[in-house]
Each structure stands twice: as structure tokens, then as C-alpha cells.
Design a protein around this motif. Structure first.
Motif, PDB file in Angstrom:
ATOM      1  N   GLU A 135       0.833  -1.210   0.000  1.00 17.34           N
ATOM      2  CA  GLU A 135       0.000   0.000   0.000  1.00 17.34           C
ATOM      3  C   GLU A 135       0.863   1.253   0.000  1.00 17.34           C
ATOM      4  O   GLU A 135       0.583   2.228  -0.697  1.00 17.34           O
ATOM      5  N   TYR A 136       1.955   1.229   0.776  1.00 17.52           N
ATOM      6  CA  TYR A 136       2.864   2.365   0.804  1.00 17.52           C
ATOM      7  C   TYR A 136       3.571   2.539  -0.538  1.00 17.52           C
ATOM      8  O   TYR A 136       3.810   3.660  -0.993  1.00 17.52           O
ATOM      9  N   ALA A 137       3.925   1.420  -1.165  1.00 22.11           N
ATOM     10  CA  ALA A 137       4.604   1.500  -2.460  1.00 22.11           C
ATOM     11  C   ALA A 137       3.722   2.182  -3.498  1.00 22.11           C
ATOM     12  O   ALA A 137       4.195   2.993  -4.303  1.00 22.11           O
ATOM     13  N   LEU A 138       2.413   1.870  -3.474  1.00 16.46           N
ATOM     14  CA  LEU A 138       1.491   2.496  -4.420  1.00 16.46           C
ATOM     15  C   LEU A 138       1.389   3.998  -4.153  1.00 16.46           C
ATOM     16  O   LEU A 138       1.406   4.814  -5.075  1.00 16.46           O
ATOM     17  N   ARG A 139       1.316   4.377  -2.886  1.00 14.98           N
ATOM     18  CA  ARG A 139       1.253   5.805  -2.541  1.00 14.98           C
ATOM     19  C   ARG A 139       2.531   6.524  -3.003  1.00 14.98           C
ATOM     20  O   ARG A 139       2.481   7.642  -3.528  1.00 14.98           O
ATOM     21  N   ALA A 140       3.672   5.891  -2.757  1.00 10.75           N
ATOM     22  CA  ALA A 140       4.936   6.519  -3.145  1.00 10.75           C
ATOM     23  C   ALA A 140       5.012   6.698  -4.657  1.00 10.75           C
ATOM     24  O   ALA A 140       5.485   7.726  -5.146  1.00 10.75           O
ATOM     25  N   HIS A 141       4.533   5.704  -5.392  1.00 10.33           N
ATOM     26  CA  HIS A 141       4.559   5.806  -6.865  1.00 10.33           C
ATOM     27  C   HIS A 141       3.710   6.979  -7.334  1.00 10.33           C
ATOM     28  O   HIS A 141       4.101   7.736  -8.232  1.00 10.33           O
ATOM     29  N   ARG A 142       2.537   7.145  -6.733  1.00 15.85           N
ATOM     30  CA  ARG A 142       1.678   8.280  -7.112  1.00 15.85           C
ATOM     31  C   ARG A 142       2.346   9.611  -6.784  1.00 15.85           C
ATOM     32  O   ARG A 142       2.262  10.575  -7.552  1.00 15.85           O
ATOM     33  N   ALA A 143       2.997   9.656  -5.610  1.00 14.55           N
ATOM     34  CA  ALA A 143       3.660  10.903  -5.218  1.00 14.55           C
ATOM     35  C   ALA A 143       4.805  11.243  -6.173  1.00 14.55           C
ATOM     36  O   ALA A 143       4.987  12.407  -6.560  1.00 14.55           O
ATOM     37  N   ILE A 144       5.583  10.245  -6.560  1.00 16.01           N
ATOM     38  CA  ILE A 144       6.694  10.476  -7.488  1.00 16.01           C
ATOM     39  C   ILE A 144       6.165  10.959  -8.831  1.00 16.01           C
ATOM     40  O   ILE A 144       6.753  11.846  -9.472  1.00 16.01           O
ATOM     41  N   ASP A 145       5.045  10.406  -9.267  1.00 14.07           N
ATOM     42  CA  ASP A 145       4.451  10.850 -10.527  1.00 14.07           C
ATOM     43  C   ASP A 145       4.036  12.315 -10.451  1.00 14.07           C
ATOM     44  O   ASP A 145       4.197  13.072 -11.412  1.00 14.07           O
ATOM     45  N   ARG A 146       3.498  12.744  -9.281  1.00 14.01           N
ATOM     46  CA  ARG A 146       3.132  14.159  -9.122  1.00 14.01           C
ATOM     47  C   ARG A 146       4.380  15.048  -9.133  1.00 14.01           C
ATOM     48  O   ARG A 146       4.360  16.156  -9.669  1.00 14.01           O
ATOM     49  N   LEU A 147       5.457  14.554  -8.520  1.00 14.71           N
ATOM     50  CA  LEU A 147       6.684  15.346  -8.477  1.00 14.71           C
ATOM     51  C   LEU A 147       7.200  15.665  -9.880  1.00 14.71           C
ATOM     52  O   LEU A 147       7.683  16.770 -10.139  1.00 14.71           O
ATOM     53  N   LYS A 148       7.112  14.712 -10.770  1.00 16.36           N
ATOM     54  CA  LYS A 148       7.668  14.881 -12.106  1.00 16.36           C
ATOM     55  C   LYS A 148       6.970  15.982 -12.894  1.00 16.36           C
ATOM     56  O   LYS A 148       7.521  16.477 -13.878  1.00 16.36           O
ATOM     57  N   ARG A 149       5.763  16.350 -12.478  1.00 19.18           N
ATOM     58  CA  ARG A 149       4.995  17.332 -13.255  1.00 19.18           C
ATOM     59  C   ARG A 149       5.101  18.756 -12.707  1.00 19.18           C
ATOM     60  O   ARG A 149       4.450  19.658 -13.219  1.00 19.18           O
ATOM     61  N   GLN A 150       5.913  18.971 -11.671  1.00 16.70           N
ATOM     62  CA  GLN A 150       5.985  20.301 -11.052  1.00 16.70           C
ATOM     63  C   GLN A 150       6.924  21.212 -11.847  1.00 16.70           C
ATOM     64  O   GLN A 150       8.005  20.793 -12.261  1.00 16.70           O
ATOM     65  N   PRO A 151       6.519  22.492 -12.038  1.00 14.07           N
ATOM     66  CA  PRO A 151       7.296  23.381 -12.923  1.00 14.07           C
ATOM     67  C   PRO A 151       8.425  24.133 -12.247  1.00 14.07           C
ATOM     68  O   PRO A 151       9.292  24.681 -12.925  1.00 14.07           O
ATOM     69  N   LEU A 156       7.774  21.842  -6.258  1.00 18.18           N
ATOM     70  CA  LEU A 156       8.361  20.545  -5.952  1.00 18.18           C
ATOM     71  C   LEU A 156       8.389  20.296  -4.448  1.00 18.18           C
ATOM     72  O   LEU A 156       8.010  19.220  -3.961  1.00 18.18           O
ATOM     73  N   LEU A 157       8.843  21.294  -3.695  1.00 20.63           N
ATOM     74  CA  LEU A 157       8.959  21.125  -2.248  1.00 20.63           C
ATOM     75  C   LEU A 157       7.594  20.979  -1.592  1.00 20.63           C
ATOM     76  O   LEU A 157       7.428  20.187  -0.658  1.00 20.63           O
ATOM     77  N   GLN A 158       6.599  21.730  -2.068  1.00 19.24           N
ATOM     78  CA  GLN A 158       5.259  21.606  -1.487  1.00 19.24           C
ATOM     79  C   GLN A 158       4.672  20.228  -1.782  1.00 19.24           C
ATOM     80  O   GLN A 158       4.075  19.582  -0.905  1.00 19.24           O
ATOM     81  N   THR A 159       4.839  19.744  -3.005  1.00 20.90           N
ATOM     82  CA  THR A 159       4.341  18.416  -3.365  1.00 20.90           C
ATOM     83  C   THR A 159       5.024  17.340  -2.530  1.00 20.90           C
ATOM     84  O   THR A 159       4.380  16.392  -2.057  1.00 20.90           O
ATOM     85  N   ALA A 160       6.331  17.465  -2.320  1.00 22.14           N
ATOM     86  CA  ALA A 160       7.069  16.483  -1.528  1.00 22.14           C
ATOM     87  C   ALA A 160       6.616  16.497  -0.073  1.00 22.14           C
ATOM     88  O   ALA A 160       6.449  15.431   0.545  1.00 22.14           O
ATOM     89  N   ALA A 161       6.409  17.688   0.498  1.00 21.81           N
ATOM     90  CA  ALA A 161       5.968  17.772   1.896  1.00 21.81           C
ATOM     91  C   ALA A 161       4.612  17.098   2.069  1.00 21.81           C
ATOM     92  O   ALA A 161       4.390  16.339   3.029  1.00 21.81           O
ATOM     93  N   THR A 162       3.691  17.349   1.152  1.00 19.24           N
ATOM     94  CA  THR A 162       2.358  16.733   1.232  1.00 19.24           C
ATOM     95  C   THR A 162       2.451  15.216   1.089  1.00 19.24           C
ATOM     96  O   THR A 162       1.796  14.458   1.817  1.00 19.24           O
ATOM     97  N   ALA A 163       3.271  14.739   0.149  1.00 23.02           N
ATOM     98  CA  ALA A 163       3.396  13.303  -0.087  1.00 23.02           C
ATOM     99  C   ALA A 163       4.007  12.590   1.109  1.00 23.02           C
ATOM    100  O   ALA A 163       3.545  11.505   1.505  1.00 23.02           O
ATOM    101  N   VAL A 314      15.043  18.954  -8.692  1.00 23.44           N
ATOM    102  CA  VAL A 314      15.621  20.240  -8.300  1.00 23.44           C
ATOM    103  C   VAL A 314      16.902  20.495  -9.087  1.00 23.44           C
ATOM    104  O   VAL A 314      17.125  21.594  -9.612  1.00 23.44           O
ATOM    105  N   GLN A 315      17.738  19.465  -9.194  1.00 26.71           N
ATOM    106  CA  GLN A 315      18.994  19.609  -9.927  1.00 26.71           C
ATOM    107  C   GLN A 315      18.735  19.949 -11.391  1.00 26.71           C
ATOM    108  O   GLN A 315      19.430  20.779 -11.975  1.00 26.71           O
ATOM    109  N   SER A 316      17.721  19.320 -11.994  1.00 23.36           N
ATOM    110  CA  SER A 316      17.392  19.616 -13.394  1.00 23.36           C
ATOM    111  C   SER A 316      16.930  21.056 -13.558  1.00 23.36           C
ATOM    112  O   SER A 316      17.344  21.757 -14.495  1.00 23.36           O
ATOM    113  N   LEU A 317      16.066  21.522 -12.645  1.00 23.46           N
ATOM    114  CA  LEU A 317      15.588  22.902 -12.726  1.00 23.46           C
ATOM    115  C   LEU A 317      16.738  23.893 -12.547  1.00 23.46           C
ATOM    116  O   LEU A 317      16.848  24.888 -13.278  1.00 23.46           O
TER     117      LEU A 317
END
Length: 746
Positions: A135-151, A156-163, A314-317
Motif C-alpha cells: 500500500e505504501y509502495a502504491l502511494r509513493a509511486h503516485r507521489a513520485i508521478d506528481r513530483l515529475k509534473r511540477q514546474p 516541488l517542495l510543497q508536493t514532496a511535503a504533502t506526499a 531540483v537539480q534539473s531545474l
């Protein structure tokens, strides 16, 4: 396990004070947290370190300190025995093994790593009612997918804190990044509604000492499950000469000073995840809970992977931002090089680049100075800029010819020429002799910092005796910072050094060009004045001897000699006048234009009549109105017309006419001179209006020229608001210029 033996030579731990808290040996605490156990074996399978709670958790079969783990122990605890064997077989210092095991009726995580010559086994107990890892693995996968879409970084930091809060259930999760001074600012936060917000607050660099930052790089995730739990001692055999290095241990105990820090914040459990960018601790995700909280190892690893994805984004940005900045810097360098090398005068050439320079360095003002001349861009008063340049000339520079300061008053000698709000200075001295400076200035950054409590630490008597006690209050504490600007970044300072090198090279090149031009001028002037001076001297000797013979044309000798003296004197005056004009232009003094109402057609008509009389073989075709009134300097306009006519007469094909046009365009006047001739080669056309180019364009029909005619004509046109342009069309060379009729039109 037997009672511990003393470690020979091990010094007693000194009390932690304000002087040594940043050197506290937190990697060798000699204890672990209470929600697990630790065992360490040497290469002979002997138990050399063990936590005091190991026997209680594991039951029978545990070997005594200093004794080897025999087959009976491996049979009683097969998972630990297999993990120990696997660790001993693998000599990799980066060894890391993790597996799920059972410890009685409780699930547990078994972790294996190396510490020097020992293999360390940590057994971390889980709560019985934890959800499934899948169950945690599925949540983490969804969170990582959201991270990839942040501009951007903040998103990025807000999405990570929520996840992370969704994965772990902590009351508060903060994402913060470190600033240039080592302090940390909370950029994003996800929290329980009952908690006070900490977003936007800053925490001093001393809250995370240097040795703690090192451990955050070595071990990127740290859990403190219960702040108030008593630490469990790690016992060692007597012959070991050093305590166990627990840098890689997940159960490593916590510094007492950090535990006080957390208690003062009302935190009962915490977890921190490092954000490592390009090998540096760039930021952190900090989790707080108001009650003890244990997070399963698998969930923590999911959070750690999420933080690594966050760091990669972050490094890419940041890399894209650096690439854009590098591209802008390269363009600016190219513009500066072009202007410095090819402009007629350095300050005039660089002045149009003041705005791009200010933009590249995020400066509010730019100052250019050399030889007492000053160009100021921005709101900086001219008199302050002049005083600043004078003060810098007196200053002793710490680094060659570069001045970098957030508070320039600290680097300038008295008397102080700068007043508020100007504080930041990035200065480039490219000409020490004549005061050549390029200065970028920043205004004071009046900043109100919202500290999480007063940033200073004080001595007090705390629960661990008379020593340093962490800040006892984390209420909002405001500090107003004045007198400094935003610091100049390493990128900006590097760009400044590159520009300084380019300007220094350009200045050296211009000095060499000026020396060459002066040498050439003296040589040409000496040669060209020789003939008229000799004619005058000969005429003077004849007059002195009283010559009275009539010439073949019947003219009196004195009349002919007078004409020769007049002609030679006029030629000398013309040469000297051109040299003086060129000198004024080289010194950026201008030509002293004086606009008055004139009839431009009348000036040109008189000039053409003189040319016909002086050069009977030249055919002139004119196309001009009878009158053309405007405001201009009559002498300088006659000089411009004469220079262009002389250029056409000398360089046109013999016998071909020279066409002169004067056209009224309403608000402007256009003047053109056309002569039939081959097109001028591009490499020559690029240098047409430069001074002293006669050596590059030898012309037997103009042996007495200095190569200054077009150079001076262009300067006259510019002083009147125009620009002479060259073109070749229909087999004819054309020089044309448009000039406003009045100064207001210009």
C-alpha cells in the motif's frame, strides 16, 4: 551477554558547551534508540559490540561479548546467522542488506552494513498493526508521478511535503532549503490544522552543526521514534580501542542537546530526509509529531526514494536556470568584446550595454568611468558615482582588480562617498592608471527575517547540568536586517572576472592601437608638411635675394612667390586642421558644432563653384533646389561637403562625372555624392570611416592626404544627428547622409 569491559585509553566525554557543541562526536554515541537492537561481529564471528537490550529481545542463544557465534546460535536465530554469514562473505565497505524477519510474534526489519572491520546487524521492530508495504509502495509511486509534473522548485517542495505526510502520518512535514549563510528557510509545509504554521520562518545554521550535516550526507534518512525514550547502551569487549562508529546505523542514538531542542518545540518524534543536490546538502524534509511515532523501514525507504527523485528534479531545474544564465552571460561577453574592440571610444562603446549588464548582474545601477569621464545608468546620483570612483582609486584591493562586497562601506576608505540605500558593490578595474572602472551596484535589502525563536544560544542550567541549553522558545522572533545587499553569487563573480579579463585585454589592445596611430600620424605629418615648408623656405630665400626677373607669363616675381607661399600655407593649415579635429575626436571632445540658420543649397553651390575653378578637369553634375534653409554649422557643413567631394574626385574613374544631390525631405535633408568606380572591397568598406587608413589604401592621386577626410565627415554628420552610409549601385560609389533640419527634429 556479559557485563561490558572498559575500553582502554578511551577518554571521558567532555561536557558540551557553546565552544564545542559543533564538534560533539554524534557518530559514536555509544547507545541506540530503544525500538531495536544492535550486534557487531568481527571477521572471526566474535561478538564485539552489542546493545544492552539484545538478550531481552532475542532470548536465549546470544553469545557473550568476545565469544564467537556458534552453530547453535545460528540454529536458534537462523535469519541473523544467515545475514551475518552473507555480510562476512562480502568485503564491500558499502555493504547494505535489508530483509523482513520475524522476532517472536512481531515483524521486524533486519539491516546489515559494515563499520570498519566489523559487520553490524540492526534489528528494528515493527508495530503489529502497520498496513501492508504494498500500500505504501502504491502511494509513493503516485507521489513520485506528481513530483515529475511540477514546474518550479517551490512547487516541488510543497508536493514532496504533502506526499511525505500522506505516507508517514506525521503531524507536521516541512520542506526547507539552505541559504548562502547556512541558515534554513521553510519553503513548504503540510501540517495538522491545530498547529501553528512555520512556513516562511528561518532557522540559523547553528541548529545543524557541521558534523550533523556530514551525517545527513552519509545517512540521508534519520528517524527519532521517541524523543523521551531512554537510550540503550552499546557494550563492547575490553580489547577494542575505539567506540563503534555508527554513522550508517539507523538505530543510532540521539545527541542530548538535539533531544532538548525537540522537546522545546513540543516534538515527541521526528524524521528528517536529506535533499542532496550535486553532492551537497541543498535542503531537508523535516517531520514532527506530538506523540511517539515509529515509521516502518520500508515506508522510510519509500520516502528516501521520493527525496532522491525530488533532488533530481531540483537539480534539473537549477541546471536549466544555470544554462539560461550562462547563455545570457555568453551573449553579454560577446557584446562587451565587440564594443570594446571596435568602438571608437571605450566608454561610448560600452554605454549602450549598461542596461544588459545591469540585467545580467541583477544590479540597480551601473557606472562606467575612465580618464575622468563618467557614464551612470540607474538611479545613482552622478556626484555619488564620481565620489565612489575616486574612493576606489584610493582603496587597497584585496583581489587584484576586483571588488566584491555586500556592504561597500566596509571596503571603502574614508571619507565615505556612498549614502543609503546603496550597499552592494561589484567593481572591475580594467585601467588602473587612468581610473578605468566598471561598477555594478545593489541597493540595501531591508529584510525582516522571521526566525523560529531568537537565533542566539545562551548558557543555562538544563536537565543535563550546567552546559549549553538549546533555545527554549520557538515563538516567532522578527529581526530587521539593514546595511547589506543581496550577496553576489559565485556565478556572478565568475562572470565579473571574465568581463574584467576581456576589458583588460581590450584596453591593452586600444593602447597599442593608439600608440601605433600616433606613430603613424607623426610619420605622415612630418612627410606631408615637408613639401609646403620647403616651398615657403625657397620663396623666402628668393625674396631675400631681391629677385626681379619676370616670369614667362609676365607676372612679377613677388606675385608668383606670394601665390606659392599662400598655396603652401593653405595646405599646411588644412593638414594641421585635420590633425586637430582628429585629436579632438580621439579624445572624445567633439567638434564644437554651433547651429545657426543657414541656406544649405547656397553653401553647396559656392563649394561647387570653387571646385570647378580649382579643378577645371572635373565634371560636376548637380541636382539641388535653389534654396534649402535649415539649422546647421555652416563651416562644418562646408567641411563635410568638401571632404565627400574630395573623396569622389580622388577615387572616381578619370574623366567620369561626379554627381551631387541635395534633397529636401521635409523634416530632414539628404545629401549624396556619386562617382563611377569599382565597388569598395568589403574588408576596406568596414574601415572606411576610421582614422589613419592611408597605408591600407594607397592612392597616387591623393598623396598629400592623411586618411582623415571620411573620419571627420562622419563625425560632423553625427554631431548634426546624421550618419554617412556607403553603397554601390549601378556601377557607382555612393556616399549619402540624412540630417535633421533642426535640433528639435534631431
Amino acid at each position: 551477554m556479559t557485563a561490558p569491559s572498559a575500553i582502554p585509553g578511551a577518554p571521558a566525554a567532555p561536557p558540551v558547551t557553546l565552544d564545542n557543541c559543533d564538534r560533539e562526536p554524534i557518530h559514536i554515541p555509544g547507545a541506540i534508540q530503544s525500538h531495536g537492537l544492535l550486534l557487531a561481529f568481527d571477521a572471526g564471528r566474535r561478538l564485539v559490540y552489542g546493545s544492552a537490550n539484545a538478550a531481552q529481545i532475542l532470548g536465549s542463544g546470544l553469545p557473550a561479548l568476545g565469544e564467537p557465534a556458534d552453530d547453535g546460535w545460528a540454529a536458534a536465530l537462523p535469519a541473523l546467522g544467515e545475514a551475518l554469514s552473507a555480510g562476512l562473505r562480502n568485503p564491500d565497505p558499502q555493504l547494505s542488506i535489508q530483509q523482513e524477519v520475524r522476532c517472536g510474534d512481531r515483524p521486524a526489519d533486519l539491516l546489515v552494513h559494515r563499520s570498519g572491520d566489523t559487520v553490524v546487524l540492526e534489528l528494528e521492530l515493527r508495530d503489529r498493526d502497520e498496513p501492508q508495504v504494498s500500500e505504501y509502495a502504491l502511494r509513493a509511486h503516485r507521489a513520485i508521478d506528481r513530483l515529475k509534473r511540477q514546474p518550479d522548485v517551490d512547487s516541488l517542495l510543497q508536493t514532496a511535503a504533502t506526499a511525505v505526510r500522506e505516507l508517514t502520518g506525521f503531524d507536521r512535514v516541512m520542506a526547507y532549503r539552505f541559504l548562502h549563510d547556512g541558515s534554513g528557510e521553510v519553503v513548504a509545509e503540510d501540517r495538522h490544522a491545530a498547529l501553528e504554521p512555520f512556513a516562511g520562518r528561518r532557522y540559523p545554521a547553528s541548529d545543524i552543526p557541521a558534523q550533523a550535516r556530514r551525517l545527513y550526507l552519509v545517512n540521508t534518512l534519520r528517524l527519532i521514534a521517541d524523543v523521551n525514550a531512554a537510550p540503550v547502551p552499546v557494550l563492547g569487549v575490553g580489547h577494542r580501542d575505539a567506540p563503534l562508529d555508527m554513522s550508517h546505523c539507523v538505530l543510532r542514538s540521539v545527541s542530548p542537546i538535539h533531544l532538548e531542542y525537540l522537546r522545546n518545540m513540543g516534538v515527541a518524534a521526528s524524521m528528517s530526509i536529506s535533499i542532496v543536490v550535486e553532492g551537497e546538502l541543498w535542503g531537508m524534509i523535516a517531520c514532527h509529531h506530538r506523540a511517539p511515532r515509529h515509521v516502518a523501514y520500508a515506508v522510510r525507504m519509500a520516502c528516501d526514494v521520493l527525496a532522491q527523485v525530488l533532488a533530481a528534479n531540483v537539480q534539473s531545474l537549477l541546471a536549466r536556470q544555470r544554462a539560461r544564465a550562462a547563455e545570457m552571460a555568453a551573449q553579454l561577453r560577446a557584446q562587451v568584446i565587440e564594443a570594446a574592440l571596435h568602438g571608437d571610444e571605450l566608454l561610448a562603446a560600452l554605454a549602450p550595454l549598461a542596461e544588459p549588464i545591469a540585467r545580467a548582474f541583477d544590479a540597480q545601477a551601473v557606472v562606467l568611468a575612465q580618464e575622468g569621464k563618467l557614464v551612470v545608468h540607474g538611479e545613482l546620483p552622478h556626484e555619488i558615482a564620481a565620489g565612489l570612483v575616486q574612493s576606489l582609486q584610493r582603496a587597497q584591493l584585496a583581489e587584484r582588480d576586483l571588488v566584491v562586497s555586500q556592504a561597500m562601506k566596509q571596503v571603502l576608505p574614508p571619507p565615505m562617498p556612498v549614502t543609503a540605500p546603496w550597499c552592494g558593490l561589484l567593481g572591475l578595474r580594467f585601467d588602473p592608471v587612468q581610473g578605468g572602472w566598471l561598477l555594478m551596484l545593489r541597493k540595501e535589502q531591508i529584510e525582516t527575517i522571521h526566525w523560529g525563536g531568537k537565533p542566539d544560544k545562551d548558557y543555562a542550567t538544563g536537565p543535563n547540568g550546567p552546559r549549553l541549553t538549546p533555545r527554549g522558545s520557538f515563538d516567532l522572533w522578527k529581526q530587521e536586517v539593514r546595511g547589506i545587499s543581496v550577496p553576489w553569487s559565485a556565478f556572478e563573480q565568475n562572470l565579473a572576472r571574465q568581463l574584467l579579463d576581456e576589458l583588460t585585454r581590450a584596453h591593452s589592445h586600444r593602447l597599442a592601437e593608439m600608440h601605433r596611430a600616433r606613430t603613424q600620424l607623426l610619420a605622415m605629418l612630418g612627410h606631408d608638411l615637408r613639401d609646403p615648408l620647403q616651398s615657403i623656405a625657397m620663396a623666402a630665400r628668393v625674396l631675400e635675394r631681391g629677385g626681379d626677373a619676370a616670369g614667362t607669363d609676365g607676372a612679377a616675381p613677388s606675385a608668383r612667390l606670394g601665390q606659392r607661399i599662400q598655396s603652401s600655407s593653405t595646405r599646411m593649415a588644412r593638414l594641421i586642421s585635420q590633425v586637430l579635429d582628429a585629436s579632438r575626436l580621439q579624445a572624445d571632445l567633439g567638434l564644437q558644432i554651433r547651429r545657426v540658420p543657414v541656406d544649405l543649397a547656397r553653401i553647396l553651390d559656392d563649394l561647387l563653384d570653387e571646385a570647378v575653378v580649382a579643378y577645371p578637369g572635373v565634371r560636376l553634375l548637380k541636382d539641388m533646389p535653389e534654396h534649402l534653409p535649415m539649422q546647421a554649422d555652416p563651416d562644418r557643413m562646408a567641411q563635410l561637403f568638401g571632404n565627400l567631394l574630395s573623396n569622389a574626385r580622388h577615387h572616381g574613374l578619370p574623366g567620369e562625372p561626379v554627381t551631387v544631390r541635395l534633397v529636401d525631405l521635409g523634416e530632414r535633408v539628404r545629401f549624396e555624392v556619386l562617382n563611377r568606380a569599382p565597388a569598395i572591397p568589403p574588408e576596406v568598406a568596414a574601415d572606411l570611416f576610421s582614422a589613419f587608413k592611408r597605408a591600407a589604401q594607397p592612392n597616387v592621386r591623393n598623396k598629400g592626404g592623411l586618411g582623415l577626410g571620411l573620419h571627420i565627415a562622419q563625425a560632423i554628420a553625427r554631431e548634426h544627428g546624421g550618419e554617412i552610409a556607403y553603397a554601390w549601385r549601378d556601377g557607382q560609389v555612393c556616399f549619402g547622409v540624412e540630417i535633421p533640419k533642426s535640433a528639435s527634429a534631431e
